[in-house]
Scaffold this motif. Structure first.
Motif, PDB file in Angstrom:
ATOM      1  N   ALA A 186     -24.345 -14.569 -30.599  1.00 26.50           N
ATOM      2  CA  ALA A 186     -24.113 -13.922 -29.310  1.00 26.50           C
ATOM      3  C   ALA A 186     -25.316 -14.120 -28.392  1.00 26.50           C
ATOM      4  O   ALA A 186     -25.157 -14.369 -27.187  1.00 26.50           O
ATOM      5  N   VAL A 219     -20.914  -7.921 -25.982  1.00 24.64           N
ATOM      6  CA  VAL A 219     -21.454  -6.570 -25.792  1.00 24.64           C
ATOM      7  C   VAL A 219     -21.616  -5.881 -27.143  1.00 24.64           C
ATOM      8  O   VAL A 219     -22.659  -5.285 -27.414  1.00 24.64           O
ATOM      9  N   GLN A 220     -20.606  -5.949 -27.961  1.00 24.62           N
ATOM     10  CA  GLN A 220     -20.662  -5.287 -29.266  1.00 24.62           C
ATOM     11  C   GLN A 220     -21.718  -5.935 -30.172  1.00 24.62           C
ATOM     12  O   GLN A 220     -22.420  -5.239 -30.884  1.00 24.62           O
ATOM     13  N   THR A 273     -23.920 -13.158 -36.454  1.00 26.63           N
ATOM     14  CA  THR A 273     -23.136 -12.915 -35.243  1.00 26.63           C
ATOM     15  C   THR A 273     -24.025 -12.540 -34.071  1.00 26.63           C
ATOM     16  O   THR A 273     -23.836 -13.023 -32.952  1.00 26.63           O
ATOM     17  N   ARG A 319     -14.181 -15.560 -30.630  1.00 23.75           N
ATOM     18  CA  ARG A 319     -13.868 -14.132 -30.593  1.00 23.75           C
ATOM     19  C   ARG A 319     -15.092 -13.224 -30.705  1.00 23.75           C
ATOM     20  O   ARG A 319     -14.937 -12.035 -30.961  1.00 23.75           O
ATOM     21  N   ILE A 320     -16.278 -13.767 -30.539  1.00 22.09           N
ATOM     22  CA  ILE A 320     -17.467 -12.922 -30.610  1.00 22.09           C
ATOM     23  C   ILE A 320     -17.505 -12.035 -29.377  1.00 22.09           C
ATOM     24  O   ILE A 320     -17.478 -12.516 -28.241  1.00 22.09           O
ATOM     25  N   ASP A 321     -17.554 -10.734 -29.587  1.00 27.75           N
ATOM     26  CA  ASP A 321     -17.690  -9.775 -28.507  1.00 27.75           C
ATOM     27  C   ASP A 321     -19.181  -9.652 -28.192  1.00 27.75           C
ATOM     28  O   ASP A 321     -19.941  -9.064 -28.983  1.00 27.75           O
TER      29      ASP A 321
END
Length: 132
Positions: free
Chosen positions: A35, A125-126, A31, A121-123
């Motif tokens: 990102a 910032v997180q 992930t 749906r990859i955030d």
């Protein structure tokens, strides 16, 4: 015959579960990489193609190793149930191997499509936040 049908059904369920878990684990582990690629300007479709290639390569390696291992396992399984009065022999048909291979590839593609939906749906910032 019912024992063999049960083994086939449980094997099919195992295929679905293992392929989905492998794909999901791979996606979770990567992930942060996805990102980073998104921040650098990679399009979602390119990341989906990347996940597709990764999962298909994993499936291919498992498929290549699994066919001879399955034939060996069949021989071991059949020899366990052989007795002095009744001897079973290992029998497999190439048609059965083709049908099971098609089932594995369809399951692999479908799980890849389910997992590739997560790219949206990859955030960012997180995912890019440092581990604290």
């Amino acid at each position: 015959m019912s024992i063999f049908i049960l083994i086939i059904v449980l094997g099919g369920g195992l295929i679905v579960i293992v392929l989905y878990n492998l794909g999901s684990l791979s996606f979770v582990e990567r992930t942060r990489d996805y990102a980073t690629l998104r921040v650098l300007g990679t399009h979602r479709n390119e990341i989906r193609n990347l996940t597709l290639i990764e999962n298909l390569m994993t499936t291919f390696v498992g498929w290549i190793i699994g066919i001879p291992a399955g034939i060996w396992f069949l021989g071991q399984y059949v020899s366990i149930f052989s007795t002095i009065n009744l001897e079973y022999t290992r029998y497999f048909d190439w048609k059965t191997i083709v049908i099971s291979s098609v089932f594995v590839w369809i399951c692999s593609l479908s799980t890849t499509l389910f997992i590739s939906r997560r790219v949206k749906r990859i955030d960012m910032v997180q995912a890019l936040k440092g581990v604290e």
